[in-house]
Design a protein around this motif. Structure first.
Motif, PDB file in Angstrom:
ATOM      1  N   ILE A 172       0.849  -1.002  -0.142  1.00  0.00           N
ATOM      2  CA  ILE A 172      -0.050   0.161   0.091  1.00  0.00           C
ATOM      3  C   ILE A 172       0.998   0.974   0.232  1.00  0.00           C
ATOM      4  O   ILE A 172       1.973   1.399  -0.113  1.00  0.00           O
ATOM      5  CB  ILE A 172      -1.112   0.116   0.898  1.00  0.00           C
ATOM      6  N   THR A 173       0.589   2.401  -0.068  1.00  0.00           N
ATOM      7  CA  THR A 173       0.896   3.758  -0.026  1.00  0.00           C
ATOM      8  C   THR A 173       0.412   4.355   0.984  1.00  0.00           C
ATOM      9  O   THR A 173      -0.874   4.672   0.864  1.00  0.00           O
ATOM     10  CB  THR A 173       0.716   4.284  -1.557  1.00  0.00           C
ATOM     11  N   MET A 174       1.438   4.923   2.274  1.00  0.00           N
ATOM     12  CA  MET A 174       0.966   6.083   2.930  1.00  0.00           C
ATOM     13  C   MET A 174       1.810   7.071   2.556  1.00  0.00           C
ATOM     14  O   MET A 174       3.462   7.005   3.038  1.00  0.00           O
ATOM     15  CB  MET A 174       1.108   4.951   4.579  1.00  0.00           C
ATOM     16  N   ASP A 175       1.409   8.206   2.845  1.00  0.00           N
ATOM     17  CA  ASP A 175       2.106   8.970   2.984  1.00  0.00           C
ATOM     18  C   ASP A 175       2.961   9.485   1.890  1.00  0.00           C
ATOM     19  O   ASP A 175       3.939  10.336   1.919  1.00  0.00           O
ATOM     20  CB  ASP A 175       2.316   9.570   3.504  1.00  0.00           C
ATOM     21  N   GLY A 176       2.861   8.214   0.513  1.00  0.00           N
ATOM     22  CA  GLY A 176       4.084   8.540  -0.428  1.00  0.00           C
ATOM     23  C   GLY A 176       5.175   7.622  -0.197  1.00  0.00           C
ATOM     24  O   GLY A 176       6.042   7.639  -1.410  1.00  0.00           O
ATOM     25  N   VAL A 177       4.745   6.583   0.665  1.00  0.00           N
ATOM     26  CA  VAL A 177       6.076   5.480   0.929  1.00  0.00           C
ATOM     27  C   VAL A 177       5.118   4.122   1.100  1.00  0.00           C
ATOM     28  O   VAL A 177       4.062   3.836   1.461  1.00  0.00           O
ATOM     29  CB  VAL A 177       6.542   5.675   2.404  1.00  0.00           C
ATOM     30  N   SER A 178       5.881   3.529   0.117  1.00  0.00           N
ATOM     31  CA  SER A 178       5.268   1.818   0.656  1.00  0.00           C
ATOM     32  C   SER A 178       5.899   1.219   1.020  1.00  0.00           C
ATOM     33  O   SER A 178       6.543   1.021   1.975  1.00  0.00           O
ATOM     34  CB  SER A 178       5.746   1.312  -1.688  1.00  0.00           C
ATOM     35  N   THR A 192       4.173  -5.614   7.401  1.00  0.00           N
ATOM     36  CA  THR A 192       4.952  -6.879   7.324  1.00  0.00           C
ATOM     37  C   THR A 192       5.466  -6.317   9.118  1.00  0.00           C
ATOM     38  O   THR A 192       6.496  -5.409   9.383  1.00  0.00           O
ATOM     39  CB  THR A 192       5.572  -6.985   7.082  1.00  0.00           C
ATOM     40  N   ASN A 193       6.764  -7.505   9.506  1.00  0.00           N
ATOM     41  CA  ASN A 193       8.069  -7.031  10.584  1.00  0.00           C
ATOM     42  C   ASN A 193       9.130  -7.227   9.735  1.00  0.00           C
ATOM     43  O   ASN A 193       9.964  -7.400   9.831  1.00  0.00           O
ATOM     44  CB  ASN A 193       7.732  -8.189  11.382  1.00  0.00           C
ATOM     45  N   ALA A 194       9.152  -6.097   8.309  1.00  0.00           N
ATOM     46  CA  ALA A 194      10.536  -5.606   7.867  1.00  0.00           C
ATOM     47  C   ALA A 194      10.393  -4.615   8.042  1.00  0.00           C
ATOM     48  O   ALA A 194       9.807  -3.329   7.628  1.00  0.00           O
ATOM     49  CB  ALA A 194      10.493  -6.300   6.555  1.00  0.00           C
ATOM     50  N   ALA A 195      11.558  -3.925   7.204  1.00  0.00           N
ATOM     51  CA  ALA A 195      12.176  -2.391   7.098  1.00  0.00           C
ATOM     52  C   ALA A 195      11.530  -2.208   6.108  1.00  0.00           C
ATOM     53  O   ALA A 195      10.607  -1.129   6.222  1.00  0.00           O
ATOM     54  CB  ALA A 195      13.684  -2.189   6.627  1.00  0.00           C
ATOM     55  N   GLY A 196      10.790  -2.574   5.310  1.00  0.00           N
ATOM     56  CA  GLY A 196       9.262  -2.498   4.544  1.00  0.00           C
ATOM     57  C   GLY A 196       8.413  -2.340   4.337  1.00  0.00           C
ATOM     58  O   GLY A 196       7.316  -2.239   4.507  1.00  0.00           O
ATOM     59  N   GLY A 197       8.321  -2.285   5.899  1.00  0.00           N
ATOM     60  CA  GLY A 197       7.129  -2.777   6.355  1.00  0.00           C
ATOM     61  C   GLY A 197       6.325  -2.369   7.519  1.00  0.00           C
ATOM     62  O   GLY A 197       5.990  -0.670   7.635  1.00  0.00           O
ATOM     63  N   ILE A 198       6.366  -2.675   9.232  1.00  0.00           N
ATOM     64  CA  ILE A 198       6.666  -1.115  10.486  1.00  0.00           C
ATOM     65  C   ILE A 198       7.398  -0.415  10.104  1.00  0.00           C
ATOM     66  O   ILE A 198       7.066   0.753  10.239  1.00  0.00           O
ATOM     67  CB  ILE A 198       6.348  -2.391  11.288  1.00  0.00           C
ATOM     68  N   GLU A 199       8.449  -0.582   9.617  1.00  0.00           N
ATOM     69  CA  GLU A 199      10.023   0.666   9.773  1.00  0.00           C
ATOM     70  C   GLU A 199       9.260   2.087   9.118  1.00  0.00           C
ATOM     71  O   GLU A 199       9.497   2.892   8.647  1.00  0.00           O
ATOM     72  CB  GLU A 199      10.981  -0.008   9.449  1.00  0.00           C
ATOM     73  N   ALA A 200       8.454   1.521   7.524  1.00  0.00           N
ATOM     74  CA  ALA A 200       8.446   2.445   6.523  1.00  0.00           C
ATOM     75  C   ALA A 200       6.929   2.932   6.889  1.00  0.00           C
ATOM     76  O   ALA A 200       6.925   4.340   6.767  1.00  0.00           O
ATOM     77  CB  ALA A 200       8.095   1.799   4.900  1.00  0.00           C
ATOM     78  N   ALA A 201       6.227   2.247   7.208  1.00  0.00           N
ATOM     79  CA  ALA A 201       5.036   2.945   7.951  1.00  0.00           C
ATOM     80  C   ALA A 201       5.167   4.365   9.048  1.00  0.00           C
ATOM     81  O   ALA A 201       4.628   4.759   9.225  1.00  0.00           O
ATOM     82  CB  ALA A 201       3.910   1.962   8.777  1.00  0.00           C
TER      83      ALA A 201
END
Length: 142
Positions: A71-77, A87-96
């Motif tokens: 998904i895209t949240m504030d321009g971040v995937s 997800t529990n990954a850099a691209g998941g919760i950390e990106a959120a």
């Protein structure tokens, strides 16, 4: 002829110094604990941020109608799992979360742990479970 007293006597100065010493001795332990209190507040703040990011991601999945993926949240995937949690990954919760300065993040499926880098021990952390979307705070060792 009487002379006027100018200044303070030695006894008065000693009494003032003793009183200041007593005040400092009683106040010092309280100021020492401020660091621990600040670290606990910081971990609680990160936990609140995690809960907010989880809620926003879940809402974004519901709005977009996708059942997982990205998904895209504030321009971040942000990658989300089938339960619509990041997800529990850099691209998941950390990106959120978008910005975790001062924290060390470790991912071990399904958990992500967020520990302050400026002190505390392993029990001073916020822990995110990507299967349930729950955030648990442990602040015993802060």
């Amino acid at each position: 002829m009487k002379m006027k007293q100018m200044g303070f006597t030695l006894i008065e100065l000693v009494i003032v110094i003793v009183i200041l010493g007593l005040l400092a001795a009683t106040a010092l332990p309280r100021f020492i604990n401020i660091t621990q209190d600040a670290r606990i507040a910081s971990v609680n703040g990160v936990a609140g941020g995690l809960r907010g990011a989880i809620s926003l991601a879940k809402a974004q999945v519901l709005v977009s109608g996708s059942g997982g993926g990205t998904i895209t949240m504030d321009g971040v995937s942000v990658s989300v799992n089938a339960s619509s949690f990041p997800t529990n990954a850099a691209g998941g919760i950390e990106a959120a979360m978008q910005g975790l300065e001062g924290y060390t993040v470790a991912h071990a499926s399904p958990l992500s742990t967020f520990q302050p880098t400026n002190g505390g021990n392993a029990s001073c952390q916020a822990e995110y479970n990507s299967n349930t979307g729950r955030v648990v705070v442990s602040s015993g060792g802060c």
